[in-house]
Design a protein around this motif. Structure first.
Motif, PDB file in Angstrom:
ATOM      1  N   PHE A 155       0.832  -1.197   0.000  1.00 17.27           N
ATOM      2  CA  PHE A 155       0.000   0.000   0.000  1.00 17.27           C
ATOM      3  C   PHE A 155       0.870   1.251   0.000  1.00 17.27           C
ATOM      4  O   PHE A 155       1.902   1.297   0.670  1.00 17.27           O
ATOM      5  CB  PHE A 155      -0.905   0.030   1.244  1.00 17.27           C
ATOM      6  N   LYS A 156       0.426   2.240  -0.751  1.00 24.40           N
ATOM      7  CA  LYS A 156       1.075   3.542  -0.764  1.00 24.40           C
ATOM      8  C   LYS A 156       0.342   4.441   0.231  1.00 24.40           C
ATOM      9  O   LYS A 156      -0.884   4.566   0.184  1.00 24.40           O
ATOM     10  CB  LYS A 156       1.014   4.138  -2.176  1.00 24.40           C
ATOM     11  N   ILE A 157       1.102   5.075   1.123  1.00 23.67           N
ATOM     12  CA  ILE A 157       0.503   5.808   2.244  1.00 23.67           C
ATOM     13  C   ILE A 157       0.979   7.254   2.250  1.00 23.67           C
ATOM     14  O   ILE A 157       2.184   7.512   2.228  1.00 23.67           O
ATOM     15  CB  ILE A 157       0.882   5.126   3.580  1.00 23.67           C
ATOM     16  N   GLU A 207      -1.532   2.926 -12.710  1.00 18.86           N
ATOM     17  CA  GLU A 207      -1.726   2.746 -11.267  1.00 18.86           C
ATOM     18  C   GLU A 207      -0.754   3.660 -10.518  1.00 18.86           C
ATOM     19  O   GLU A 207       0.175   4.221 -11.103  1.00 18.86           O
ATOM     20  CB  GLU A 207      -1.465   1.287 -10.883  1.00 18.86           C
ATOM     21  N   SER A 208      -0.957   3.788  -9.213  1.00 19.80           N
ATOM     22  CA  SER A 208      -0.071   4.651  -8.419  1.00 19.80           C
ATOM     23  C   SER A 208       1.313   4.034  -8.248  1.00 19.80           C
ATOM     24  O   SER A 208       2.267   4.722  -7.900  1.00 19.80           O
ATOM     25  CB  SER A 208      -0.694   4.939  -7.048  1.00 19.80           C
ATOM     26  N   PHE A 209       1.425   2.727  -8.494  1.00 23.24           N
ATOM     27  CA  PHE A 209       2.716   2.038  -8.509  1.00 23.24           C
ATOM     28  C   PHE A 209       2.520   0.707  -9.231  1.00 23.24           C
ATOM     29  O   PHE A 209       1.394   0.374  -9.650  1.00 23.24           O
ATOM     30  CB  PHE A 209       3.289   1.839  -7.092  1.00 23.24           C
ATOM     31  N   PHE A 212      -0.330  -5.388  -8.417  1.00 22.63           N
ATOM     32  CA  PHE A 212      -0.773  -6.631  -9.054  1.00 22.63           C
ATOM     33  C   PHE A 212      -1.549  -6.352 -10.339  1.00 22.63           C
ATOM     34  O   PHE A 212      -1.338  -7.004 -11.363  1.00 22.63           O
ATOM     35  CB  PHE A 212      -1.637  -7.446  -8.081  1.00 22.63           C
ATOM     36  N   ASN A 213      -2.457  -5.371 -10.291  1.00 19.46           N
ATOM     37  CA  ASN A 213      -3.242  -5.036 -11.482  1.00 19.46           C
ATOM     38  C   ASN A 213      -2.344  -4.563 -12.618  1.00 19.46           C
ATOM     39  O   ASN A 213      -2.546  -4.927 -13.782  1.00 19.46           O
ATOM     40  CB  ASN A 213      -4.276  -3.959 -11.157  1.00 19.46           C
ATOM     41  N   ALA A 214      -1.353  -3.738 -12.286  1.00 22.80           N
ATOM     42  CA  ALA A 214      -0.430  -3.239 -13.305  1.00 22.80           C
ATOM     43  C   ALA A 214       0.362  -4.379 -13.931  1.00 22.80           C
ATOM     44  O   ALA A 214       0.656  -4.378 -15.129  1.00 22.80           O
ATOM     45  CB  ALA A 214       0.512  -2.209 -12.699  1.00 22.80           C
ATOM     46  N   LYS A 215       0.703  -5.388 -13.123  1.00 24.44           N
ATOM     47  CA  LYS A 215       1.509  -6.508 -13.607  1.00 24.44           C
ATOM     48  C   LYS A 215       0.711  -7.488 -14.463  1.00 24.44           C
ATOM     49  O   LYS A 215       1.196  -7.952 -15.500  1.00 24.44           O
ATOM     50  CB  LYS A 215       2.119  -7.271 -12.421  1.00 24.44           C
ATOM     51  N   TYR A 216      -0.500  -7.821 -14.020  1.00 22.23           N
ATOM     52  CA  TYR A 216      -1.184  -8.966 -14.612  1.00 22.23           C
ATOM     53  C   TYR A 216      -2.579  -8.697 -15.178  1.00 22.23           C
ATOM     54  O   TYR A 216      -3.134  -9.560 -15.847  1.00 22.23           O
ATOM     55  CB  TYR A 216      -1.290 -10.096 -13.573  1.00 22.23           C
ATOM     56  N   VAL A 217      -3.147  -7.513 -14.914  1.00 17.67           N
ATOM     57  CA  VAL A 217      -4.524  -7.255 -15.334  1.00 17.67           C
ATOM     58  C   VAL A 217      -4.608  -6.151 -16.388  1.00 17.67           C
ATOM     59  O   VAL A 217      -5.148  -6.347 -17.476  1.00 17.67           O
ATOM     60  CB  VAL A 217      -5.419  -6.896 -14.122  1.00 17.67           C
TER      61      VAL A 217
END
Length: 306
Positions: A155-157, A207-209, A212-217
């Motif tokens: 998580f980015k905080i 994405e903000s970093f 998982f979504n950026a990698k695989y979705v």
């Protein structure tokens, strides 16, 4: 040494099981096309060490703890069964982010500042707390499991609300985590195959970093060759190869880094079993260079036979 049979271990019980299943199938089909006698085994439910001998070769396509913590490698080494990738000590060095970052720091390899915590259950949910002083000044932090991959529970905080939501959203808040400073400019990764750096890749995502979504979705994630002047290219590769040596890695691996606005590099982590899916970085890089993925497979087997 002649190989009697190659077994691809895939699946596993980690949060990266689906990724591993896809990686394993792609490796299996490549091996079949190369003419090897090969089988797929869903690990650990169909894996029994007694069925293997020194004439077998294990291709590890397990992501997460099953394939990267070093436990499987230790079993295989004790039975003298050959396998792909790094040995159990190297995997232990890289799998735990706190261990990895301590080794980086000890060997003067730049890495973002961090704090290790054994659990989030009793965690102070206030960024103004003295606990975070080691990371100041900061605008944003990352919360990451000490042991996991593919950005699970990352998580980015930037404020207390983010911190509270991150802790409440964790799949398992009782395990160890790190808080890490955010070096905000460019996300990079450098694949290494048998002691040689492949071209560096810059990761761009909506994405903000690179989660998982950026990698695989997501379909808009860009993996771009990272063009550098020769002196900076040499510096980057020296950092990555030194990281490989310090960790004791061999075969294939991927070093993930950040670059700040002053062009300084920081090592985030090392992946000892990088993804081999259609969307994964190493296969995409070979495809972009019009190189056959089977060449990676052959190189990895030959390294494992040494």
């Amino acid at each position: 040494m002649a190989i009697k049979k190659i077994t691809v271990l895939y699946g596993g019980q980690s949060s990266e099981r689906e990724v591993s299943l896809e990686s394993g199938k792609d490796i299996y089909h490549s091996l079949k096309a190369l003419g090897y006698e090969v089988q797929l085994i869903d690990y650990p439910k169909n894996f029994f060490i007694e069925q293997f001998s020194q004439e077998d070769f294990i291709f590890i396509a397990l992501h997460g703890a099953d394939g990267e913590s070093g436990e499987l490698q230790k079993i295989l080494q004790q039975k003298r069964v050959l396998f792909s990738g790094s040995d159990h000590k190297a995997c232990m060095n890289t799998w735990n982010k706190n261990t990895c970052k301590n080794l980086l720091k000890k060997n003067n390899i730049p890495t973002p500042k961090w704090i290790n915590v054994s659990s989030l259950i009793a965690m102070q949910r206030n960024l103004e707390d003295d606990f975070f002083d080691l990371l100041r000044p900061f605008k944003e932090l990352f919360l990451k499991p000490a042991e996991d991959g593919s950005s699970i529970d990352v998580f980015k905080i930037s404020n207390n609300k983010d911190l509270e939501l991150a802790i409440e959203s964790c799949i398992n808040s009782s395990r160890a985590f790190i808080f890490e400073e955010n070096v905000d400019f460019k996300e990079l990764t450098v694949p290494i195959l048998n002691g040689r750096c492949l071209p560096a890749v810059e990761i761009r995502t909506s994405e903000s970093f690179y989660n998982f979504n950026a990698k695989y979705v997501n379909k808009d994630t860009q993996l771009l060759e990272f063009i550098l002047p020769n002196d900076k290219k040499n510096e980057l590769e020296e950092i990555c190869l030194k990281t490989m040596d310090v960790m004791g890695c061999r075969g294939w691996l991927r070093v993930d880094l950040l670059q700040d606005k002053n062009n300084n590099f920081y090592v985030l982590e090392v992946n000892t079993v990088p993804g081999m899916t259609e969307k994964s970085i190493i296969p995409q890089q070979f495809k972009a260079a019009n190189k056959n993925l089977k060449k990676i497979i052959i190189a990895m087997i030959n390294e494992g036979l040494k």
